[in-house]
Enzyme design. Structure first.
Site, PDB file in Angstrom:
ATOM      1  N   MET A  78    -114.250   5.579  37.844  1.00  9.08           N
ATOM      2  CA  MET A  78    -114.040   4.309  38.316  1.00  9.08           C
ATOM      3  C   MET A  78    -114.066   4.271  39.845  1.00  9.08           C
ATOM      4  SD  MET A  78    -111.477   2.711  35.370  1.00  9.08           S
ATOM      5  CE  MET A  78    -110.080   4.027  35.860  1.00  9.08           C
ATOM      6  N   ASP A  79    -115.239   4.533  40.463  1.00  7.03           N
ATOM      7  CA  ASP A  79    -115.324   4.846  42.031  1.00  7.03           C
ATOM      8  C   ASP A  79    -115.596   3.246  42.919  1.00  7.03           C
ATOM      9  OD1 ASP A  79    -115.334   5.950  44.358  1.00  7.03           O
ATOM     10  OD2 ASP A  79    -117.374   6.837  44.084  1.00  7.03           O
TER      11      ASP A  79
END
Length: 290
Positions: free
Chosen positions: A41-42
């Site tokens: 989850m960047d």
């Protein structure tokens, strides 16, 4: 009256959207469906800066995106989902930011065991993966409560990697395997059955080389609770794995949409599935050859 009519219209609209999404999933399901999808989850902090939000709000919006992705996965029939929530390397960040993230993580973990939560709605068992001893006691206890509360759920599995890196996982698995084999050899030697392992002989080298096998290491991996991922999705257009599932991702499909994590939506999810299906037979052949 107008407000009531507006609420009904909104409910009808989202019911139609949900129905159409399920119809699309039925069409997609004609071809192979991934058993396991992993997410990096960047982009939460970059999203907050981009939208000029308060520090930490990017992660809160990112949590809403995560709930949507989980819903899509379980509606499609993906049994295993893994998320990279917090790396061991993240402990090197500013202490105030780390504490803020830990508070948010604790809050969301506690929300998982509420009756109306997504894990209870879809019957999901939750695992927390990583070196949990590194967590503060409140977060660790919250994680243990969530695992205990969902232990009997069986329709799907959500693995949350927290205080995790792949190198730490591999080192842990090797250490556990060596300790296990050492204990086994000690028991065998005490009974006389393992005498040959300690004495010179023609097969001594081969015996020593095969004491710890691949299967021994794999069963001690933190991620032994799930099969290897079929798709790994990392937002922000990054193609690095960042020390996440290095052991398990040798033959998975890597999808890297350019959007930041809070911006990920249904179209990105659907495209990841379709792209995986196009590559499925190639990936499956490579997996069988390994």
């Amino acid at each position: 009256m107008e407000k009531s009519n507006g609420n009904k219209a909104t409910q009808i609209f989202w019911s139609i959207v949900s129905f159409l999404r399920r119809c699309l999933f039925l069409v997609i399901s004609v071809r192979p469906i991934p058993h396991h999808i992993a997410f990096i989850m960047d982009g939460n902090r970059r999203y907050a800066k981009k939208r000029k939000l308060k520090e930490g709000d990017g992660h809160r919006v990112g949590f809403l995106a995560l709930m949507s992705m989980l819903k899509y996965c379980y509606e499609l029939g993906v049994r295993y989902v893994t998320i990279y929530a917090f790396s061991i390397d993240n402990f090197k960040m500013d202490p105030e930011e780390v504490q803020s993230l830990m508070d948010l993580i604790q809050e969301k973990i506690e929300g998982l065991i509420k009756e109306e939560s997504i894990v209870n709605r879809y019957g999901i068992k939750v695992h927390f993966i990583g070196n949990l001893k590194l967590l503060s006691e409140p977060v660790r206890l919250a994680a243990e409560r969530a695992m205990e509360a969902t232990a009997n759920n069986s329709r799907g599995v959500l693995s949350i990697c927290i205080a995790y890196t792949s190198t730490d996982e591999i080192v842990h698995a090797v250490q556990e395997s060596c300790e296990e084999k050492s204990d086994e050899i000690s028991v065998m030697n005490a009974s006389g059955a393992g005498y040959g392992l300690l004495q010179l002989g023609g097969n001594e080298k081969e015996e020593r080389e095969n004491i710890v096998k691949l299967t021994d290491i794999e069963k001690h991996m933190y991620m032994a609770v799930a099969p290897d991922p079929d798709i790994l999705i990392r937002t922000s257009g990054e193609t690095r794995l960042s020390n996440f599932l290095l052991w398990q991702s040798a033959h998975c499909y890597l999808y890297s949409p350019s959007v930041l994590w809070p911006e990920i939506g249904f179209r990105h999810f659907a495209w990841a599935i379709l792209s995986f299906q196009r590559s499925y037979f190639y990936l499956d052949r490579k997996r069988k050859q390994s």
